[in-house]
Design a protein around this motif. Structure first.
Motif, PDB file in Angstrom:
ATOM      1  N   GLN A  74     -69.506 -98.435  61.120  1.00 44.76           N
ATOM      2  CA  GLN A  74     -69.870 -98.259  59.716  1.00 44.76           C
ATOM      3  C   GLN A  74     -71.177 -98.960  59.367  1.00 44.76           C
ATOM      4  OE1 GLN A  74     -67.981 -96.148  57.852  1.00 44.76           O
ATOM      5  NE2 GLN A  74     -66.966 -95.891  59.851  1.00 44.76           N
ATOM      6  N   ASP A  75     -71.794 -99.605  60.311  1.00 43.47           N
ATOM      7  CA  ASP A  75     -73.053-100.316  60.070  1.00 43.47           C
ATOM      8  C   ASP A  75     -74.214 -99.319  60.107  1.00 43.47           C
ATOM      9  OD1 ASP A  75     -75.605-101.660  60.973  1.00 43.47           O
ATOM     10  OD2 ASP A  75     -74.345-103.446  60.709  1.00 43.47           O
ATOM     11  N   PRO A  76     -75.019 -99.197  59.044  1.00 42.89           N
ATOM     12  CA  PRO A  76     -76.094 -98.193  59.000  1.00 42.89           C
ATOM     13  C   PRO A  76     -77.119 -98.345  60.125  1.00 42.89           C
ATOM     14  CG  PRO A  76     -75.661 -99.050  56.807  1.00 42.89           C
ATOM     15  CD  PRO A  76     -74.873 -99.899  57.757  1.00 42.89           C
ATOM     16  N   ASP A  77     -77.471 -99.573  60.486  1.00 42.78           N
ATOM     17  CA  ASP A  77     -78.463 -99.773  61.556  1.00 42.78           C
ATOM     18  C   ASP A  77     -77.916 -99.326  62.909  1.00 42.78           C
ATOM     19  OD1 ASP A  77     -80.320-100.828  59.790  1.00 42.78           O
ATOM     20  OD2 ASP A  77     -79.577-102.875  60.049  1.00 42.78           O
ATOM     21  N   ILE A  78     -76.654 -99.648  63.166  1.00 46.54           N
ATOM     22  CA  ILE A  78     -76.021 -99.233  64.419  1.00 46.54           C
ATOM     23  C   ILE A  78     -75.905 -97.709  64.465  1.00 46.54           C
ATOM     24  CG2 ILE A  78     -73.906 -99.318  65.793  1.00 46.54           C
ATOM     25  CD1 ILE A  78     -75.429-101.920  65.885  1.00 46.54           C
ATOM     26  N   ARG A  79     -75.515 -97.123  63.381  1.00 42.95           N
ATOM     27  CA  ARG A  79     -75.388 -95.672  63.321  1.00 42.95           C
ATOM     28  C   ARG A  79     -76.723 -94.992  63.593  1.00 42.95           C
ATOM     29  NH1 ARG A  79     -70.693 -93.898  60.748  1.00 42.95           N
ATOM     30  NH2 ARG A  79     -71.730 -92.041  59.919  1.00 42.95           N
ATOM     31  N   TRP A  80     -77.800 -95.560  63.083  1.00 38.29           N
ATOM     32  CA  TRP A  80     -79.138 -95.006  63.313  1.00 38.29           C
ATOM     33  C   TRP A  80     -79.476 -95.029  64.803  1.00 38.29           C
ATOM     34  CZ3 TRP A  80     -83.804 -96.373  65.401  1.00 38.29           C
ATOM     35  CH2 TRP A  80     -84.909 -95.612  65.037  1.00 38.29           C
ATOM     36  N   LYS A  81     -79.156 -96.123  65.471  1.00 40.65           N
ATOM     37  CA  LYS A  81     -79.453 -96.251  66.907  1.00 40.65           C
ATOM     38  C   LYS A  81     -78.659 -95.215  67.716  1.00 40.65           C
ATOM     39  CE  LYS A  81     -80.839-101.136  67.167  1.00 40.65           C
ATOM     40  NZ  LYS A  81     -80.912-101.428  65.729  1.00 40.65           N
ATOM     41  N   ILE A  82     -77.385 -95.062  67.388  1.00 41.94           N
ATOM     42  CA  ILE A  82     -76.577 -94.078  68.085  1.00 41.94           C
ATOM     43  C   ILE A  82     -77.128 -92.675  67.845  1.00 41.94           C
ATOM     44  CG2 ILE A  82     -74.310 -92.943  68.140  1.00 41.94           C
ATOM     45  CD1 ILE A  82     -74.232 -95.560  69.601  1.00 41.94           C
ATOM     46  N   ALA A  83     -77.492 -92.386  66.617  1.00 47.05           N
ATOM     47  CA  ALA A  83     -78.042 -91.067  66.293  1.00 47.05           C
ATOM     48  C   ALA A  83     -79.348 -90.819  67.045  1.00 47.05           C
ATOM     49  CB  ALA A  83     -78.262 -90.949  64.787  1.00 47.05           C
ATOM     50  N   GLU A  84     -80.195 -91.839  67.136  1.00 42.75           N
ATOM     51  CA  GLU A  84     -81.465 -91.705  67.846  1.00 42.75           C
ATOM     52  C   GLU A  84     -81.228 -91.378  69.321  1.00 42.75           C
ATOM     53  OE1 GLU A  84     -85.797 -92.059  67.751  1.00 42.75           O
ATOM     54  OE2 GLU A  84     -84.245 -91.827  66.223  1.00 42.75           O
ATOM     55  N   ALA A  85     -80.277 -92.057  69.931  1.00 42.48           N
ATOM     56  CA  ALA A  85     -79.968 -91.806  71.338  1.00 42.48           C
ATOM     57  C   ALA A  85     -79.373 -90.412  71.523  1.00 42.48           C
ATOM     58  CB  ALA A  85     -78.996 -92.866  71.852  1.00 42.48           C
ATOM     59  N   ALA A  86     -78.482 -90.017  70.628  1.00 43.50           N
ATOM     60  CA  ALA A  86     -77.855 -88.697  70.744  1.00 43.50           C
ATOM     61  C   ALA A  86     -78.892 -87.586  70.607  1.00 43.50           C
ATOM     62  CB  ALA A  86     -76.768 -88.540  69.678  1.00 43.50           C
ATOM     63  N   VAL A  88     -79.965 -96.043  77.748  1.00 42.28           N
ATOM     64  CA  VAL A  88     -79.239 -97.189  78.306  1.00 42.28           C
ATOM     65  C   VAL A  88     -79.595 -98.454  77.529  1.00 42.28           C
ATOM     66  CG1 VAL A  88     -78.958 -98.666  80.334  1.00 42.28           C
ATOM     67  CG2 VAL A  88     -79.009 -96.189  80.607  1.00 42.28           C
ATOM     68  N   ASP A  89     -80.860 -98.632  77.235  1.00 46.94           N
ATOM     69  CA  ASP A  89     -81.295 -99.795  76.465  1.00 46.94           C
ATOM     70  C   ASP A  89     -80.604 -99.819  75.098  1.00 46.94           C
ATOM     71  OD1 ASP A  89     -83.484-102.031  76.138  1.00 46.94           O
ATOM     72  OD2 ASP A  89     -83.609-100.814  74.314  1.00 46.94           O
ATOM     73  N   MET A  90     -80.549 -98.668  74.434  1.00 48.71           N
ATOM     74  CA  MET A  90     -79.885 -98.581  73.144  1.00 48.71           C
ATOM     75  C   MET A  90     -78.416 -98.945  73.256  1.00 48.71           C
ATOM     76  SD  MET A  90     -77.478 -96.680  71.407  1.00 48.71           S
ATOM     77  CE  MET A  90     -77.367 -95.364  72.622  1.00 48.71           C
ATOM     78  N   ALA A  91     -77.753 -98.414  74.293  1.00 49.30           N
ATOM     79  CA  ALA A  91     -76.326 -98.662  74.457  1.00 49.30           C
ATOM     80  C   ALA A  91     -76.050-100.151  74.627  1.00 49.30           C
ATOM     81  CB  ALA A  91     -75.795 -97.879  75.655  1.00 49.30           C
ATOM     82  N   ILE A  92     -76.904-100.834  75.350  1.00 49.27           N
ATOM     83  CA  ILE A  92     -76.737-102.274  75.529  1.00 49.27           C
ATOM     84  C   ILE A  92     -76.954-103.004  74.207  1.00 49.27           C
ATOM     85  CG2 ILE A  92     -77.843-104.298  76.571  1.00 49.27           C
ATOM     86  CD1 ILE A  92     -78.063-102.727  79.151  1.00 49.27           C
ATOM     87  N   ARG A  93     -77.945-102.574  73.454  1.00 45.65           N
ATOM     88  CA  ARG A  93     -78.236-103.220  72.168  1.00 45.65           C
ATOM     89  C   ARG A  93     -77.055-103.134  71.204  1.00 45.65           C
ATOM     90  NH1 ARG A  93     -83.749-104.286  71.094  1.00 45.65           N
ATOM     91  NH2 ARG A  93     -85.126-103.574  72.769  1.00 45.65           N
ATOM     92  N   VAL A  94     -76.373-101.988  71.186  1.00 43.35           N
ATOM     93  CA  VAL A  94     -75.277-101.835  70.218  1.00 43.35           C
ATOM     94  C   VAL A  94     -73.946-102.333  70.764  1.00 43.35           C
ATOM     95  CG1 VAL A  94     -76.430 -99.853  69.167  1.00 43.35           C
ATOM     96  CG2 VAL A  94     -74.671 -99.461  70.918  1.00 43.35           C
ATOM     97  N   SER A  95     -73.882-102.625  72.054  1.00 40.76           N
ATOM     98  CA  SER A  95     -72.608-103.011  72.665  1.00 40.76           C
ATOM     99  C   SER A  95     -72.360-104.508  72.643  1.00 40.76           C
ATOM    100  CB  SER A  95     -72.535-102.498  74.109  1.00 40.76           C
ATOM    101  OG  SER A  95     -72.541-101.093  74.135  1.00 40.76           O
ATOM    102  N   GLY A  96     -73.393-105.289  72.353  1.00 43.48           N
ATOM    103  CA  GLY A  96     -73.201-106.726  72.266  1.00 43.48           C
ATOM    104  C   GLY A  96     -73.394-107.440  73.594  1.00 43.48           C
TER     105      GLY A  96
END
Length: 386
Positions: free
Chosen positions: A276-288, A334-342
């Motif tokens: 539900q975090d807007p910044d995280i959602r943006w990163k996922i959308a960018e990768a998708a 991959v970089d994005m996934a690491i950033r949002v995964s903690g």
């Protein structure tokens, strides 16, 4: 057959389950290879009449994409066998049966590997630092060093090339052939201790007078770029199948990132999901969106090879562009996934940590970014003026 039928979920999960151990121990994927062989996977390009699956490049690329979501290093190494069988298939589809024996031998269990890469040879297929010396009866002796020889512990046929510097009135000639595992005059070094893609065991191969008999010499080409169908077939299969592997890495990383975001919660926001975090959602959308741009490019290029589409001078830009887009997109995802995964993804043993190391190998495969951009620029603008 679909990729899901060729690589059913139980087989894929078994391969995924071994990937971390191979990486940790820096060992070859013998169990994966045994199971993939039993499933007929190494015969993707072998005609159905010879007991193979009779697939084209489009279908093989989708299979490799799927395999890479489970074990990138296994998929990368299998690529080298599929490159040669794919080259034989692509040539045959164009009426050139000079590598028909490759498909026939693959049908009988032979494993092919790609032994062309040389340290410092930025001419790739258009020149060689390996010496090819003609012998009586049409055979050749090869002396030189080949790097990144994937499948080193398992290949039974190694494709190599070198230069006969005295041929063509001193202008030189590039000679292509295959050695067998039983041949004399070569050594495989135990030197594969790398950051990623460890299970591929892409050791250095030293050729010291390795002899290729006349019947195993399948091409002699002038030094420099040329329009021989072999060059197109190698580029088409090598670049497309590489792109498929890195597309699979990006696909897996995106899915892992999504799973992590849905699983993680925010202490600051009273246990609210990071989904539900807007910044995280943006990163996922960018990768998708990045992956959604890549999937159709892989599909179109591989399909055009199968359909004998004639792109003329634009073929090589399309192939190198696909490879660069796939490797660079996968790296960003991959970089994005690491950033949002903690921070847990930073620990050894995390699948994302392994994917992060594996995906970096993409920058070293030909064509590299500089060469690819030069190829594309020449196609659109013409060569640089002297």
């Amino acid at each position: 057959m679909t990729p899901e039928e060729i690589l059913p979920e139980p087989l894929l999960e078994a391969i995924r389950g071994r990937a971390a151990g191979y990486d940790r121990d820096n060992t070859f994927f013998f169990e994966d290879l045994e199971e993939l062989t039993a499933a007929g996977y190494l015969n993707l390009f072998v005609p159905a009449s010879d007991g193979g699956l009779g697939l084209g490049l489009e279908a093989a690329a989708q299979c490799q994409r799927r395999l890479a979501t489970a074990a990138p290093a296994t998929a990368l190494a299998i690529n080298m066998h599929l490159v040669w069988t794919g080259v034989a298939h692509v040539l045959a589809a164009r009426g050139d049966y000079s590598l028909g024996f490759v498909l026939q031998e693959a049908a009988h269990g032979e494993i092919f590997a790609f032994g062309n890469s040389e340290a410092g040879n930025d001419s790739v297929l258009f020149d060689s630092k390996t010496a090819a010396v003609p012998l009586p009866g049409g055979a050749y002796s090869f002396t030189g060093t080949k790097i990144f020889t994937s499948l080193s512990p398992a290949w039974t046929r190694l494709g190599i090339f070198g230069k006969d510097g005295q041929a063509r009135e001193g202008e030189g000639e590039l000679v292509h052939g295959f050695i067998t595992r039983e041949a004399a005059g070569y050594a495989i070094l135990d030197d594969w201790n790398t950051l990623g893609m460890r299970a591929s065991q892409s050791n250095t191969t030293v050729l010291d007078g390795a002899e290729v008999p006349a019947e195993r010499i399948f091409r002699k080409l002038p030094v420099g770029p040329n329009a021989d169908p072999l060059i197109f077939a190698i580029f088409a299969c090598f670049e497309t199948l590489l792109a498929a592997v890195y597309t699979g890495i990006g696909e897996r990383a995106l899915n892992l990132g999504v799973e992590a975001v849905k699983r993680r919660t925010s202490f600051k926001n009273a246990g609210r999901s990071y989904a539900q975090d807007p910044d995280i959602r943006w990163k996922i959308a960018e990768a998708a969106m990045a992956m959604d741009n890549l999937y159709p490019q892989l599909l179109t290029v591989s399909r055009d090879v199968d359909a004998l589409v004639e792109h003329g001078p634009q073929w090589f830009p399309k192939l190198v562009g696909l490879k660069v887009n796939a490797t660079e997109t996968a790296r960003r995802v991959v970089d994005m996934a690491i950033r949002v995964s903690g921070g847990s993804s930073y620990f050894r043993g995390s699948e994302l940590e392994r994917l992060y190391r594996d995906v970096l190998a993409g920058m070293f495969h030909p064509s590299d970014n500089e060469s690819a951009h030069n190829t594309v620029a020449n196609a659109w603008l013409g060569p640089l003026e002297d």
